[in-house]
Design a protein around this motif. Sequence first.
Motif, PDB file in Angstrom:
ATOM      1  N   HIS A  62       0.816  -1.213   0.000  1.00  0.00           N
ATOM      2  CA  HIS A  62       0.000   0.000   0.000  1.00  0.00           C
ATOM      3  C   HIS A  62       0.852   1.267   0.000  1.00  0.00           C
ATOM      4  O   HIS A  62       0.455   2.279  -0.584  1.00  0.00           O
ATOM      5  N   LYS A  66       4.714   6.093  -2.323  1.00  0.00           N
ATOM      6  CA  LYS A  66       3.970   7.166  -1.656  1.00  0.00           C
ATOM      7  C   LYS A  66       4.962   8.122  -1.000  1.00  0.00           C
ATOM      8  O   LYS A  66       5.964   7.705  -0.431  1.00  0.00           O
ATOM      9  N   ALA A  71      -1.435  13.292   0.117  1.00  0.00           N
ATOM     10  CA  ALA A  71      -2.829  12.862   0.219  1.00  0.00           C
ATOM     11  C   ALA A  71      -2.949  11.359  -0.023  1.00  0.00           C
ATOM     12  O   ALA A  71      -3.728  10.677   0.659  1.00  0.00           O
ATOM     13  N   ASN A  72      -2.198  10.818  -0.969  1.00  0.00           N
ATOM     14  CA  ASN A  72      -2.256   9.380  -1.235  1.00  0.00           C
ATOM     15  C   ASN A  72      -1.694   8.572  -0.076  1.00  0.00           C
ATOM     16  O   ASN A  72      -2.171   7.480   0.221  1.00  0.00           O
ATOM     17  N   TRP A  73      -0.681   9.104   0.584  1.00  0.00           N
ATOM     18  CA  TRP A  73      -0.112   8.428   1.746  1.00  0.00           C
ATOM     19  C   TRP A  73      -1.138   8.388   2.882  1.00  0.00           C
ATOM     20  O   TRP A  73      -1.319   7.364   3.534  1.00  0.00           O
ATOM     21  N   LYS A  74      -1.853   9.514   3.102  1.00  0.00           N
ATOM     22  CA  LYS A  74      -2.883   9.565   4.145  1.00  0.00           C
ATOM     23  C   LYS A  74      -4.043   8.638   3.806  1.00  0.00           C
ATOM     24  O   LYS A  74      -4.595   7.974   4.680  1.00  0.00           O
ATOM     25  N   LYS A  75      -4.398   8.568   2.517  1.00  0.00           N
ATOM     26  CA  LYS A  75      -5.480   7.690   2.094  1.00  0.00           C
ATOM     27  C   LYS A  75      -5.098   6.217   2.317  1.00  0.00           C
ATOM     28  O   LYS A  75      -5.923   5.413   2.758  1.00  0.00           O
ATOM     29  N   ALA A  76      -3.825   5.866   2.077  1.00  0.00           N
ATOM     30  CA  ALA A  76      -3.355   4.502   2.318  1.00  0.00           C
ATOM     31  C   ALA A  76      -3.405   4.166   3.808  1.00  0.00           C
ATOM     32  O   ALA A  76      -3.731   3.047   4.188  1.00  0.00           O
ATOM     33  N   GLN A  77      -3.124   5.154   4.652  1.00  0.00           N
ATOM     34  CA  GLN A  77      -3.197   4.927   6.101  1.00  0.00           C
ATOM     35  C   GLN A  77      -4.635   4.724   6.533  1.00  0.00           C
ATOM     36  O   GLN A  77      -4.922   3.879   7.374  1.00  0.00           O
ATOM     37  N   LEU A  78      -5.564   5.482   5.969  1.00  0.00           N
ATOM     38  CA  LEU A  78      -6.968   5.348   6.336  1.00  0.00           C
ATOM     39  C   LEU A  78      -7.543   3.997   5.910  1.00  0.00           C
ATOM     40  O   LEU A  78      -8.306   3.389   6.646  1.00  0.00           O
ATOM     41  N   THR A  79      -7.159   3.504   4.745  1.00  0.00           N
ATOM     42  CA  THR A  79      -7.671   2.199   4.293  1.00  0.00           C
ATOM     43  C   THR A  79      -7.113   1.080   5.156  1.00  0.00           C
ATOM     44  O   THR A  79      -7.766   0.072   5.350  1.00  0.00           O
ATOM     45  N   SER A  82      -9.037   1.061   8.741  1.00  0.00           N
ATOM     46  CA  SER A  82     -10.462   0.724   8.760  1.00  0.00           C
ATOM     47  C   SER A  82     -10.708  -0.732   8.463  1.00  0.00           C
ATOM     48  O   SER A  82      -9.892  -1.538   8.295  1.00  0.00           O
TER      49      SER A  82
END
Length: 82
Positions: A62, A66, A71-79, A82
Amino acid sequence: MASDWYLSCNYEFHAITTPKTTDVVGVDLGVKTLATLSDGKVFESVKSYRKFEAKLSRLQYHYRNKIVGSANWKKAQLTENS
């Protein structure tokens, strides 16, 4: 009027030897075992790498390419959370 001060101290010391109250144990940290004591006790390692190897692989997948903080790094952390 006095312009200089002098101080003289004296003490007396009597050394008292005390008996040894604790045992000393050497520790050898290793790769195969977590720790081995000089008295022969062995602590096995927890093998956390093997336990989390699949999760580490997924995270590395993931986070590849990055930039930290993007933003893509933060999105990878959120996925992942969760």
